[in-house]
Design a protein around this motif. Structure first.
Motif, short mmCIF file in Angstrom:
data_model
loop_
_atom_site.label_atom_id
_atom_site.label_comp_id
_atom_site.label_asym_id
_atom_site.label_seq_id
_atom_site.Cartn_x
_atom_site.Cartn_y
_atom_site.Cartn_z
N SER A 99 35.18 61.81 42.81
CA SER A 99 34.49 60.93 42.70
C SER A 99 32.99 60.85 41.83
O SER A 99 32.70 61.83 41.26
CB SER A 99 33.75 60.53 44.08
OG SER A 99 32.77 61.38 44.58
N TYR A 100 32.85 59.62 40.99
CA TYR A 100 31.81 59.88 40.01
C TYR A 100 30.39 60.37 40.58
O TYR A 100 29.80 60.85 40.02
CB TYR A 100 31.35 58.03 39.38
CG TYR A 100 32.12 57.77 39.49
CD1 TYR A 100 32.19 57.05 38.14
CD2 TYR A 100 33.68 56.37 39.64
CE1 TYR A 100 33.54 57.08 37.12
CE2 TYR A 100 33.75 55.96 38.97
CZ TYR A 100 34.44 55.81 37.76
OH TYR A 100 35.01 55.36 37.14
N ILE A 120 37.69 58.14 40.54
CA ILE A 120 38.09 57.61 41.01
C ILE A 120 36.30 57.49 41.58
O ILE A 120 35.62 58.03 41.79
CB ILE A 120 39.03 57.77 42.17
CG1 ILE A 120 39.12 59.18 42.77
CG2 ILE A 120 40.21 57.77 41.63
CD1 ILE A 120 39.66 59.20 44.05
N GLY A 121 36.46 56.06 42.24
CA GLY A 121 35.08 55.57 43.70
C GLY A 121 35.59 56.64 44.74
O GLY A 121 35.74 57.53 45.27
N LEU A 124 40.39 52.84 43.13
CA LEU A 124 40.52 52.88 41.63
C LEU A 124 39.27 52.14 41.46
O LEU A 124 39.46 50.79 41.34
CB LEU A 124 41.55 52.34 41.23
CG LEU A 124 42.94 53.49 41.99
CD1 LEU A 124 44.34 53.05 40.94
CD2 LEU A 124 42.98 55.23 41.65
N VAL A 125 38.32 51.98 40.65
CA VAL A 125 37.72 51.94 39.77
C VAL A 125 37.37 51.57 38.13
O VAL A 125 37.28 52.82 37.67
CB VAL A 125 36.16 51.34 40.90
CG1 VAL A 125 36.20 51.32 42.56
CG2 VAL A 125 35.78 53.49 40.72
N GLY A 126 36.67 51.62 37.92
CA GLY A 126 36.65 51.23 36.35
C GLY A 126 37.49 52.14 35.55
O GLY A 126 38.08 53.38 35.91
N LEU A 150 42.86 49.08 34.98
CA LEU A 150 42.97 49.61 36.25
C LEU A 150 44.64 50.18 36.62
O LEU A 150 45.31 51.01 37.09
CB LEU A 150 42.56 48.61 37.51
CG LEU A 150 41.48 49.24 37.55
CD1 LEU A 150 40.96 47.98 38.86
CD2 LEU A 150 40.84 50.37 38.24
N TRP A 151 46.00 48.66 35.90
CA TRP A 151 47.49 49.40 36.76
C TRP A 151 47.34 50.72 35.30
O TRP A 151 47.75 51.41 36.23
CB TRP A 151 48.08 48.45 35.32
CG TRP A 151 47.51 47.86 33.87
CD1 TRP A 151 46.71 46.73 33.54
CD2 TRP A 151 48.66 48.75 33.15
NE1 TRP A 151 47.71 47.27 32.51
CE2 TRP A 151 48.34 47.81 32.00
CE3 TRP A 151 49.90 49.05 33.41
CZ2 TRP A 151 49.37 48.78 30.44
CZ3 TRP A 151 50.73 49.60 32.34
CH2 TRP A 151 50.75 49.26 30.88
#
Length: 164
Positions: free
Chosen positions: A91-92, A127-128, A133-135, A140-141
């Motif tokens: 994660s971030y 990922i978040g 899935l973020v940013g 995102l695909w």
């Protein structure tokens, strides 16, 4: 030293590789029409080969000299990205902890988004905190595709192994 460019086709769309005969500076998704560039230096051809190997499931680690401009903080974040193992995510917040500054989570996210070395510096593996899935600058695909590709390859590499 002037940057050279090489455009390659991949399963997630065209990539534009930029660099010199000494380092790779950028690997970016591109929607630009195909352009004919002068003969690229050997290092760009090597980068293209390693990317093709990655997409074929034959490469998990890139062995290329890389250099992208950025602040000391950005360089620290990008360096940490290269330590996220193939087929794994963090994660971030975990990334912020890894650089020793948990309060920098927003700056880490912003820096992750400024990474110019897609796939090679694997920002898609972040990922978040909730697992979402973020940013992702490439969309995102593409992030989903890359993560599924790595997990599928990781699974196939262990298939057929018996316990003990």
């Amino acid at each position: 030293m002037e940057l050279a460019h090489l455009r390659i086709d991949t399963p997630v769309g065209p990539l534009l590789i930029s660099g010199t005969d000494e380092y790779i500076q950028a690997v970016n998704f591109t929607e630009e029409p195909e352009t004919v560039f002068p003969q690229p230096p050997h290092l760009l051809l090597e980068c293209a080969q390693q990317l093709h190997e990655y997409f074929a499931g034959e490469r998990k680690i890139f062995e290329l000299p890389i250099r992208q401009p950025g602040t000391d903080f950005q360089q620290t974040v990008w360096e940490q990205l290269t330590h996220i193992p193939f087929g794994q995510t963090i994660s971030y917040l975990q990334l912020a902890h890894r650089i020793g500054n948990p309060k920098s989570i927003r700056a880490v996210g912003t820096t992750n988004g400024k990474n110019q070395l897609a796939i090679i510096v694997p920002c898609h593996r972040v990922i978040g905190a909730n697992g979402m899935l973020v940013g992702y600058a490439g969309g995102l695909w593409r992030k989903r595709w890359l993560l599924e590709h790595e997990r599928l390859d990781l699974f196939s590499a262990t298939r057929g192994l018996s316990p003990g």
